[in-house]
Design an enzyme around this catalytic site. Structure first.
Site, PDB file in Angstrom:
ATOM      1  N   LYS A 152      44.044  31.150  29.994  1.00  0.00           N
ATOM      2  CA  LYS A 152      44.188  32.487  30.606  1.00  0.00           C
ATOM      3  C   LYS A 152      45.383  33.195  29.722  1.00  0.00           C
ATOM      4  CE  LYS A 152      43.508  31.312  35.525  1.00  0.00           C
ATOM      5  NZ  LYS A 152      42.305  32.106  35.725  1.00  0.00           N
ATOM      6  N   ARG A 184      35.600  24.935  41.530  1.00  0.00           N
ATOM      7  CA  ARG A 184      34.322  24.686  41.965  1.00  0.00           C
ATOM      8  C   ARG A 184      34.142  23.070  41.569  1.00  0.00           C
ATOM      9  NH1 ARG A 184      31.198  29.075  38.774  1.00  0.00           N
ATOM     10  NH2 ARG A 184      33.293  30.421  39.434  1.00  0.00           N
TER      11      ARG A 184
HETATM   12  N1  BES Z   1      42.101  30.533  40.253  1.00  0.00           N
HETATM   13  C1  BES Z   1      41.084  31.378  39.590  1.00  0.00           C
HETATM   14  C2  BES Z   1      40.565  32.670  40.296  1.00  0.00           C
HETATM   15  C3  BES Z   1      41.654  33.439  40.778  1.00  0.00           C
HETATM   16  C4  BES Z   1      41.766  34.937  40.091  1.00  0.00           C
HETATM   17  C5  BES Z   1      42.394  33.293  41.980  1.00  0.00           C
HETATM   18  C6  BES Z   1      42.650  35.738  40.395  1.00  0.00           C
HETATM   19  C7  BES Z   1      43.460  34.389  42.181  1.00  0.00           C
HETATM   20  C8  BES Z   1      43.631  35.463  41.339  1.00  0.00           C
HETATM   21  C9  BES Z   1      39.648  30.660  39.105  1.00  0.00           C
HETATM   22  O1  BES Z   1      40.111  29.284  38.970  1.00  0.00           O
HETATM   23  C10 BES Z   1      39.096  31.225  38.007  1.00  0.00           C
HETATM   24  O2  BES Z   1      39.753  31.265  36.848  1.00  0.00           O
HETATM   25  N2  BES Z   1      38.046  31.860  37.855  1.00  0.00           N
HETATM   26  C11 BES Z   1      37.439  32.442  36.777  1.00  0.00           C
HETATM   27  C12 BES Z   1      36.026  31.834  36.988  1.00  0.00           C
HETATM   28  C13 BES Z   1      35.220  32.208  35.621  1.00  0.00           C
HETATM   29  C14 BES Z   1      35.400  31.494  34.596  1.00  0.00           C
HETATM   30  C15 BES Z   1      33.748  31.954  36.064  1.00  0.00           C
HETATM   31  C16 BES Z   1      37.375  34.014  36.886  1.00  0.00           C
HETATM   32  O3  BES Z   1      37.311  34.478  38.323  1.00  0.00           O
HETATM   33  O4  BES Z   1      37.621  34.649  36.119  1.00  0.00           O
HETATM   34 MN    MN Z   2      40.525  28.819  36.917  1.00  0.00          MN
END
Ligand code: BES
Ligand code: MN
Ligand code: ZN
Length: 504
Positions: free
Chosen positions: A281, A356
């Protein structure tokens, strides 16, 4: 207790600090004494003013106070208690929620005062027991602060709150006790999510769960890396691969006295810190919040602290799937295939879609345990925040009965949810050329495709999914929420367990 290097900071977080503060706060129902430091007085925006107020409606209007919901007017007392007028909105609109928020408004308006009173002469149509419970909840929830790491915190804990109000046939002590149990659930969840990632590893999560289990009447079993290997938990182990910290699956089990009315499975995403892994990230402010990526697991653990004391009649089993998600030479990689418990193979197309993966193993255990229903809770997708914002969690599932039960618990706790459709047409976005399923959907409807991934592992067991990525935290105090982690889901899950009755 194992300690990681950055625990040289002198705080022992084996326990949950907010609990001690909560236990030291007292709420009682009765006459407000002359000794209080501040007294709140509930005022409707229509009809009569409370008796003996000493002001006319026009005076209040002139002072800019029209008693709408969420407003207050502080009249500082010199040598006597502050008087704080609390707006309740229209009398016909009074509800549990309005009362919860009104007490929160008082707790905040009198933030520097420890001994408070709140006088509400008229609770309109609200049931007295529910009114007492909501008022106590609102004040206690709003007064929460995470202060253990600050040397000079100005936070003043709530010492005592006296509620002066009509009580009808209600048992005030029981109503206050129930409120305290519910607030405890939220406080545990908030403390855990507010704790910095270096202070709270998956290993620590297991230790804290064990301690809480002993104190609040549930069993805790901890599964370490070796056992997870033996159990074939490829999802949790895959995500953990890049980390120097061990993973933990923490299994919580509550058994009611007497015959259980049903068996409820709760699954919590416990990513102690989500760096994204190899799909790293960027360092923007949102990702500063990724210490809260265990908010789902925190909500489940919080709810468990209330099951016994709130007299839950169902058997409840919880699976907290805990690890951080780190990039390193040993990380799982894009293109890797993991085998989840139960044998499903998963192609990893993005290491940041890790929640997931860790939860996939838990669904297999829930099905093996023969639960009547599964409810999972996870900070799963940024898309949930994009579509519903910070106030409303996304709700999806495969069964109208469980979804309906979650909605009822949501209404009772004012932890708002909105159902999104589980559009099965989108399932093919998760197809993989080399495995049973992939962990990445297309560019749109990310909350739905994430839920469809979980749906594969629910295998038809009645199931509801809460995506709390948006609601896990707030930037500023608001009603029962306090700045930082909200503990969203802890009270909801406790209420759900309380009323759990499986489909026939
Ligand atoms: N933990 C994150 C989701 C998240 C984002 C929680 C903002 C709280 C605030 C999750 O693990 C994630 O990174 N999701 C990705 C999924 C994508 C790669 C399919 C996302 O939402 O960008
Ligand atoms: Mn994530
Ligand atoms: Zn995550």
């Amino acid at each position: 207790m194992e300690r990681s290097p950055n625990k040289l900071i002198p705080h022992d977080l084996a326990t949950v600090p907010g609990l001690d503060e909560l236990e030291a706060s007292r709420v009682r129902v009765g006459q407000v004494s002359a000794e209080v430091e501040a007294i709140g007085i509930g005022v409707f925006s229509d009809g009569d003013l409370p008796s003996g107020l000493g002001f006319a409606r026009a005076d209040l209007e002139a002072a800019g106070f029209s008693a709408t919901e969420g407003t207050s007017l502080v009249l500082p007392g010199i040598g006597v208690a502050d008087q704080i007028l609390i707006g309740l909105g229209e009398r016909s609109g009074l509800s549990d929620r309005v009362l919860r928020d009104a007490a929160a408004t008082l707790a905040r308006a009198a933030a520097r005062r420890s001994v408070l009173g709140l006088r509400i002469d008229d609770i309109a149509g609200v049931e007295p027991a529910a009114a007492i419970q909501s008022l106590a909840e609102g004040a206690l929830l709003a007064r929460y602060r995470y202060t253990v790491l600050t040397a000079a915190s100005k936070h003043v804990p709530l010492g005592e709150l006296t509620l002066e109000m009509p009580t009808g046939e209600a048992d005030p002590e029981a109503a206050v006790a129930e409120a305290t149990v519910r607030v405890r659930a939220a406080v545990v969840a908030r403390d855990l999510a507010n704790t910095p990632p270096g202070h709270l590893t998956a290993v620590n999560m297991g230790e804290i769960a064990t301690e809480l289990g002993g104190r609040f009447g549930f069993e805790v079993e901890i599964y370490g890396k070796q056992q997870l290997i033996e159990l074939g938990c490829g999802g949790l182990l895959g995500v953990n691969q890049g980390s120097t910290e061990e993973p933990r699956m923490v299994v919580l089990r509550y058994r009611p006295e007497g015959t259980a009315t049903g068996k409820l499975g709760l699954i919590g995403k416990g990513i102690m810190y989500d760096s994204g892994g190899i799909s790293l990230k960027p360092s923007d402010p949102m990702h500063l919040l990724m210490k809260m990526d265990m908010g789902g697991a925190a909500a489940v653990l919080g709810a468990f602290t209330g099951l016994r004391d709130s007299g839950v009649q169902a058997e409840v089993i919880g699976w907290l799937m805990c690890t951080d998600n780190m990039p390193s030479g040993t990380s799982y990689k894009l293109g890797d295939v993991l085998t989840a418990r139960g044998g499903t193979t998963i192609e990893v197309k993005n290491t940041d879609a890790e929640g997931r993966l860790v939860m996939s193993d838990a669904f297999a255990f829930a099905n093996e345990a023969g639960v009547d229903a599964i409810v999972d809770i996870a900070t799963l997708t940024g898309a949930a925040l994009v579509s519903l914002g910070g106030h409303v969690a996304a709700l999806l599932g495969n069964d109208d009965g469980v979804i309906g039960a979650v909605r009822e618990a949501s209404a009772a706790t004012d932890e708002q949810v909105w159902q999104l459709p589980l559009v099965r047409k989108y399932r093919k976005q998760l197809d993989s050329d080399i495995a049973d399923i992939s962990n990445l959907g297309g560019p749109f409807a990310g909350t739905i495709t994430a839920a469809l991934f979980l749906d594969h592992f629910a295998q038809g067991t009645p199931w509801a999914h809460l995506d709390i990525a948006g609601t896990m935290q707030v930037d500023a105090d608001d009603s029962w929420r306090t700045k930082g982690a909200t503990g969203f889901g802890a009270r909801l899950l406790l209420d759900l367990a309380h009323n759990f009755a499986p489909n026939d």
